[in-house]
Design an enzyme around this catalytic site. Structure first.
Site, PDB file in Angstrom:
ATOM      1  N   CYS A   1     -33.156  22.196  -7.038  1.00 57.70           N
ATOM      2  CA  CYS A   1     -34.591  22.312  -7.289  1.00 57.70           C
ATOM      3  C   CYS A   1     -35.156  23.504  -6.501  1.00 57.70           C
ATOM      4  CB  CYS A   1     -35.290  20.992  -6.965  1.00 57.70           C
ATOM      5  SG  CYS A   1     -36.928  20.826  -7.726  1.00 57.70           S
TER       6      CYS A   1
ATOM      7  N   HIS B   1     -31.774  16.510  -9.564  1.00 61.71           N
ATOM      8  CA  HIS B   1     -31.469  16.085  -8.194  1.00 61.71           C
ATOM      9  C   HIS B   1     -30.280  15.117  -8.138  1.00 61.71           C
ATOM     10  CE1 HIS B   1     -35.047  17.609  -5.952  1.00 61.71           C
ATOM     11  NE2 HIS B   1     -35.569  17.634  -7.176  1.00 61.71           N
TER      12      HIS B   1
ATOM     13  N   GLU C   1     -28.622  14.237  -5.615  1.00 61.11           N
ATOM     14  CA  GLU C   1     -28.691  13.411  -4.402  1.00 61.11           C
ATOM     15  C   GLU C   1     -29.533  12.157  -4.607  1.00 61.11           C
ATOM     16  OE1 GLU C   1     -32.360  15.996  -4.074  1.00 61.11           O
ATOM     17  OE2 GLU C   1     -30.340  16.134  -4.934  1.00 61.11           O
TER      18      GLU C   1
END
Length: 225
Positions: free
Chosen positions: A87, A196, A198
């Protein structure tokens, strides 16, 4: 001894803690790196996480590229260290010249925050070997400037060299050219993506655990090296 992966924190970074958690879940040691650091503390790979570095003033990532730690990251990346920008991190890697193109305001000028389907376009990079080519992943997105743009010659080069990492499937959430959600450098060691991973390491807390494969992939790459 486990691999050490550095996680950079800039003023305005939001996802450093999540990235560190993903690194630990994959079995590596996370090492906190501060934007003013002049060394990478012996890490084997680096993650530039998401957020709003320096408030996204001027342009997303435009100030962060001048941080002392980024000079170290650029040098290490050019020597082959795996680097992942997520991002805002993707924006920073583009601003730093490690990846081509630029991330601009989303089509429609709206911030988007939702779970998004992606297709794996390249499963040979240091960050994607755990995936099957063409596999579809469900990973969250949350950004206002994720519209990937580059000159047509650059886009053709990315396509021709197999450097498109992920593509959006279904609705394109931001107008990104050729549905590009992530790309790599020519060696497949430096990667940037808007979604994302994560936030998708555990089906209990994310929509899936589809993102965990990225962190396992880089550990495989480090072991192989």
């Amino acid at each position: 001894m486990s691999a050490k992966i550095g996680i950079i924190t800039f003023p305005g970074t939001l996802d450093d803690v999540d990235a560190a958690r993903a690194v630990r879940r994959a079995g590596a040691e996370s090492v906190a790196l501060w934007h003013a650091d002049h060394d990478l503390r012996g890490v084997d790979a680096v993650i530039v996480p998401g957020g709003f570095s320096y408030g996204d003033y001027l342009r997303c990532g435009a100030i962060a590229k001048f941080a002392p730690v980024m000079a170290e990251v650029v040098e290490a990346a050019r020597k082959g260290m795996p680097v992942l920008g997520v991002c805002n991190g993707f924006q920073i890697l583009c601003e730093s010249g490690l990846l081509p193109g630029v991330l601009t305001r989303n089509a429609g000028l709206h911030y988007v925050c939702r779970d998004q389907w992606l297709q794996v376009a390249n499963n040979t990079s240091a960050w994607t070997t755990r995936y099957e080519a063409g596999a579809e992943l469900l990973i969250p997105i949350k950004h206002g400037e994720g519209n990937y743009m580059a000159e047509q010659a650059v886009l053709d080069e990315l396509e021709g060299e197999g450097r498109v990492l992920f593509r959006y499937t279904g609705e394109n959430p931001n107008g990104s050219q050729r549905d590009i959600a992530g790309i790599t450098d020519a060696r497949g060691r430096v990667a940037g993506m808007m979604p994302h991973p994560e936030h998708a390491i555990d089906a209990l807390t994310g929509p899936t655990d589809d993102g965990l494969g990225m962190f396992l992939s880089v550990l495989d790459a480090l072991v192989a090296a």
